[in-house]
Motif scaffolding. Structure first.
Motif, PDB file in Angstrom:
ATOM      1  N   ASP A  11       0.791  -1.241   0.117  1.00 19.22           N
ATOM      2  CA  ASP A  11       0.019   0.012   0.038  1.00 19.22           C
ATOM      3  C   ASP A  11       0.682   1.298  -0.011  1.00 19.22           C
ATOM      4  O   ASP A  11       0.138   2.291   0.184  1.00 19.22           O
ATOM      5  N   SER A  32      -1.523   4.339   0.872  1.00 21.58           N
ATOM      6  CA  SER A  32      -3.080   4.591   0.841  1.00 21.58           C
ATOM      7  C   SER A  32      -3.697   3.808   2.011  1.00 21.58           C
ATOM      8  O   SER A  32      -4.820   3.499   2.208  1.00 21.58           O
ATOM      9  N   ILE A  35      -7.148   4.601   3.234  1.00 22.60           N
ATOM     10  CA  ILE A  35      -8.352   4.147   2.707  1.00 22.60           C
ATOM     11  C   ILE A  35      -8.809   2.782   3.153  1.00 22.60           C
ATOM     12  O   ILE A  35      -9.828   2.403   3.174  1.00 22.60           O
ATOM     13  N   GLU A  46      -8.212  -1.667  -4.354  1.00 22.50           N
ATOM     14  CA  GLU A  46      -7.992  -0.254  -4.197  1.00 22.50           C
ATOM     15  C   GLU A  46      -6.438   0.418  -3.776  1.00 22.50           C
ATOM     16  O   GLU A  46      -6.050   1.340  -4.462  1.00 22.50           O
ATOM     17  N   ARG A  49      -5.031   0.612  -7.380  1.00 20.59           N
ATOM     18  CA  ARG A  49      -5.805   1.849  -8.013  1.00 20.59           C
ATOM     19  C   ARG A  49      -4.858   3.145  -7.382  1.00 20.59           C
ATOM     20  O   ARG A  49      -4.395   3.860  -8.202  1.00 20.59           O
ATOM     21  N   GLU A  50      -4.348   3.047  -6.050  1.00 21.09           N
ATOM     22  CA  GLU A  50      -4.055   4.034  -5.543  1.00 21.09           C
ATOM     23  C   GLU A  50      -2.490   4.259  -6.030  1.00 21.09           C
ATOM     24  O   GLU A  50      -1.929   5.483  -6.131  1.00 21.09           O
ATOM     25  N   ARG A  53      -2.333   6.019  -9.288  1.00 21.74           N
ATOM     26  CA  ARG A  53      -2.415   7.498  -8.965  1.00 21.74           C
ATOM     27  C   ARG A  53      -1.295   8.152  -8.643  1.00 21.74           C
ATOM     28  O   ARG A  53      -0.971   9.244  -8.961  1.00 21.74           O
TER      29      ARG A  53
END
Ligand code: KG4
Ligand code: ZN
Length: 339
Positions: A11, A32, A35, A46, A49-50, A53
């Motif tokens: 993460d 992240s 989240i 998730e 996706r982060e 980004r």
């Protein structure tokens, strides 16, 4: 030699430039975690996706905030495993693309080897740090791994033992969840344990502490925590504090005793304690006390807390000491990579 280290195994999205394996010129980490907190654990989709980004801004900041440009970078080092496939792919594909466009070689790095090199980092050119001498006994304690390894040389490891079930970080995380604490559990358990008076009012097992092997087993500890929780209708704050304290004592006792056994058996020059759980204050203090009292001729290395958890700096340092360059076509993510 300046190496850009890229780490996206879980993460954290991290990038760092390290000079000649030691001097951290920049280290940028985006997480992240906030989240995932509301789900009580990492949600892989998730996280990926982060990662996507964050990756471009994080790399840009690692270079441009310290006025470096692509021409200053000699090599890219990237974590290829182990970790979450979706997360790993972001770092790996980004590195392959940069390698192709900017004509930079890549050094693929095993995340677990990377953690060890947190002991080789310094932040100022003037800082005179002692570097670990080898052979070293390494205790690697992270969210998914608990391993004892004899590091004979750079890239030359002898596996001594590992966990048969849960890792130490998992024991912290899962027990914290049972107590209704937020993810990640390690820092939360540590925070609660600090509120304790220092005398244990509860007793949890120290699994296989005296079995004369280097293996670990933490799942029984989690079950013991579950039993304590189930015996109560209501988890008051004092109960959480007592349990957090005893749990931390139990986990750190096992980690220290097994490490002392390895030191006794292999007489290394150094002892390295690395991975996210090495940020734990109780573990750091216990290990320092026990190693320094018993082995005056052995140097103990536990990295500064910011380099215990995931970052790009140790990935870059690991690449400097293990310069196995590969063309970008041969680099791929390997979520199940072993030590
Ligand atoms: O090395 P890391 O950042 O990620 C992995 O590669 O897994 O380790 C994360 C683990 C989590 O289980 C977290 O609860 C634990 O490290 N951790 C701690 C502390 N800080 C992080 N455990 C105990 N005490 C801490 N202060
Ligand atoms: Zn890690």
């Amino acid at each position: 030699m300046k190496i850009l280290g890229i780490e996206t195994s879980c993460d954290e999205t991290a990038a760092s430039v390290v000079e000649n394996g030691n001097l951290v010129l920049s280290s940028v980490v985006a997480s992240s975690m906030n989240i995932h907190k509301k789900y009580g654990g990492i949600v892989p989709e998730e996280a990926a996706r982060e990662q996507l980004r964050a990756i471009a801004p994080v790399i840009s900041e690692a270079l441009f905030s310290v006025e470096l440009s692509w021409k200053d970078i000699d090599v890219i080092a990237v974590t290829v495993g182990p970790g979450l496939l979706g997360s790993l792919l972001i770092g790996v594909e980004t590195s392959r693309t940069i390698s192709y466009i900017m004509k930079k070689p890549i050094i693929p790095i095993n995340h677990l080897h990377g953690h060890i090199y947190a002991c080789w980092l310094k932040e100022s050119i003037k800082a005179k740090i002692k570097l670990p001498e080898l052979p070293a006994v390494v205790l690697l304690v992270s969210g998914g791994h608990t391993e004892l390894v004899l590091m004979e040389d750079h890239g030359k490891y002898k596996f001594l033992g590992g966990t048969r079930d849960d890792a130490a970080g998992e024991a912290f995380d899962k027990s914290a969840r049972l107590l209704g604490l937020t993810y990640p559990g390690g820092p939360e358990i540590s925070r609660m344990a600090k509120l304790h008076s220092g005398k244990s009012t509860m007793s949890l097992p120290r699994p296989i502490i005296n079995d004369n092997l280097y293996d670990f087993s933490f799942s029984g500890l989690k079950t013991a925590v579950l039993r304590e929780v189930q015996r109560r209708k209501f988890l008051d704050n004092q109960f959480k504090i007592d349990l957090a304290y005893e749990l931390q004592e139990a986990i750190t006792d096992v980690l220290v005793i097994k490490t002392l056994k390895a030191i006794n058996d292999f007489s290394p020059k150094s002892v390295l304690v690395v991975g996210g759980v090495s940020a734990n204050e109780c573990l750091r203090k216990k290990m320092e006390r026990e190693v320094n009292e018993r082995f005056s001729n052995i140097d103990l290395f536990i990295p500064p807390v910011k380099y215990c958890t995931d970052n790009g700096a140790y990935i870059a340092s690991c690449a400097f000491y293990n310069q196995r360059v590969k063309p970008w076509q041969e680099i791929s993510a390997n979520p199940g990579l072993e030590f």
